[in-house]
Motif scaffolding. Structure first.
Motif, PDB file in Angstrom:
ATOM      1  N   LEU A 169       5.960 -22.360 -23.602  1.00 39.76           N
ATOM      2  CA  LEU A 169       5.488 -21.351 -22.819  1.00 39.76           C
ATOM      3  C   LEU A 169       4.852 -20.280 -23.969  1.00 39.76           C
ATOM      4  O   LEU A 169       5.204 -19.915 -24.940  1.00 39.76           O
ATOM      5  CB  LEU A 169       6.672 -20.534 -22.223  1.00 39.76           C
ATOM      6  N   LEU A 170       3.437 -20.063 -23.438  1.00 39.36           N
ATOM      7  CA  LEU A 170       2.666 -19.255 -24.176  1.00 39.36           C
ATOM      8  C   LEU A 170       2.040 -18.169 -23.546  1.00 39.36           C
ATOM      9  O   LEU A 170       1.742 -18.347 -22.255  1.00 39.36           O
ATOM     10  CB  LEU A 170       1.289 -20.025 -24.524  1.00 39.36           C
ATOM     11  N   PHE A 184      -7.657 -12.653 -23.390  1.00 41.98           N
ATOM     12  CA  PHE A 184      -7.859 -14.056 -23.893  1.00 41.98           C
ATOM     13  C   PHE A 184      -7.631 -15.328 -22.964  1.00 41.98           C
ATOM     14  O   PHE A 184      -8.587 -16.183 -22.841  1.00 41.98           O
ATOM     15  CB  PHE A 184      -7.074 -14.364 -25.201  1.00 41.98           C
ATOM     16  N   PHE A 185      -6.669 -15.304 -22.285  1.00 39.23           N
ATOM     17  CA  PHE A 185      -6.459 -16.627 -21.329  1.00 39.23           C
ATOM     18  C   PHE A 185      -7.445 -16.665 -20.414  1.00 39.23           C
ATOM     19  O   PHE A 185      -7.899 -15.784 -19.643  1.00 39.23           O
ATOM     20  CB  PHE A 185      -5.028 -16.737 -20.831  1.00 39.23           C
ATOM     21  N   ASN A 239      -0.011 -19.507 -14.941  1.00 32.68           N
ATOM     22  CA  ASN A 239       0.877 -18.522 -14.120  1.00 32.68           C
ATOM     23  C   ASN A 239      -0.091 -18.025 -13.114  1.00 32.68           C
ATOM     24  O   ASN A 239      -1.169 -17.813 -13.214  1.00 32.68           O
ATOM     25  CB  ASN A 239       1.042 -17.239 -15.190  1.00 32.68           C
ATOM     26  N   CYS A 240       0.613 -17.848 -11.966  1.00 32.86           N
ATOM     27  CA  CYS A 240      -0.326 -17.395 -10.959  1.00 32.86           C
ATOM     28  C   CYS A 240       0.167 -15.801 -10.344  1.00 32.86           C
ATOM     29  O   CYS A 240      -0.585 -15.543  -9.655  1.00 32.86           O
ATOM     30  CB  CYS A 240      -0.045 -18.307  -9.631  1.00 32.86           C
ATOM     31  N   ASN A 295       3.767  -8.463 -16.731  1.00 31.22           N
ATOM     32  CA  ASN A 295       4.003  -8.504 -18.254  1.00 31.22           C
ATOM     33  C   ASN A 295       5.063  -9.560 -18.808  1.00 31.22           C
ATOM     34  O   ASN A 295       4.904  -9.857 -19.914  1.00 31.22           O
ATOM     35  CB  ASN A 295       4.518  -7.012 -18.551  1.00 31.22           C
ATOM     36  N   SER A 296       6.165  -9.702 -17.979  1.00 27.50           N
ATOM     37  CA  SER A 296       6.996 -10.634 -18.407  1.00 27.50           C
ATOM     38  C   SER A 296       6.879 -12.032 -18.222  1.00 27.50           C
ATOM     39  O   SER A 296       7.547 -12.926 -18.754  1.00 27.50           O
ATOM     40  CB  SER A 296       8.273 -10.180 -17.655  1.00 27.50           C
ATOM     41  N   ASN A 297       5.635 -12.428 -17.702  1.00 33.50           N
ATOM     42  CA  ASN A 297       5.307 -13.889 -17.515  1.00 33.50           C
ATOM     43  C   ASN A 297       4.314 -14.384 -18.587  1.00 33.50           C
ATOM     44  O   ASN A 297       3.809 -13.601 -19.179  1.00 33.50           O
ATOM     45  CB  ASN A 297       4.425 -14.030 -16.197  1.00 33.50           C
TER      46      ASN A 297
END
Length: 95
Positions: free
Chosen positions: A6-7, A13-14, A44-45, A49-51
């Motif tokens: 998991l990054l 950036f993503f 992620n969809c 902040n925690s994802n």
């Protein structure tokens, strides 16, 4: 065994380009290393902040396959390309 990566990237950036790079890299790794049995890549969809931004799930034949993956030039190249923009990295391995 199953290896999870998991990054979470630095804000802004993503992108679809980074996701495409991950898909390309891990698809190539799946073809290049016989110990990698299956690779799944997800973005992620839900923006929280925690994802994490990116999840890679790899079914591996053995711990030796994990070691081979970690040392492989494609993996090292991916790290070189995006590593400086990773704010959090979590890995998890299960048998």
């Amino acid at each position: 065994m199953v290896h999870y990566l998991l990054l979470k990237f630095n804000p802004g950036f993503f992108s679809d380009e980074v996701f495409s790079l991950a898909v390309h890299t891990y698809t190539e790794l799946e073809s290049a290393l016989p110990g990698i049995e299956k690779v799944q890549i997800y973005k992620n969809c839900v923006c929280r902040n925690s994802n994490a931004d990116l999840l890679v799930k790899m079914d591996l034949a053995s711990e030796a396959a994990l070691s081979a993956y970690l040392k492989h030039p494609l993996h090292c190249g991916f790290i070189q390309e995006v590593g400086s923009q990773v704010s959090q990295r979590i890995t998890f391995d299960r048998k």
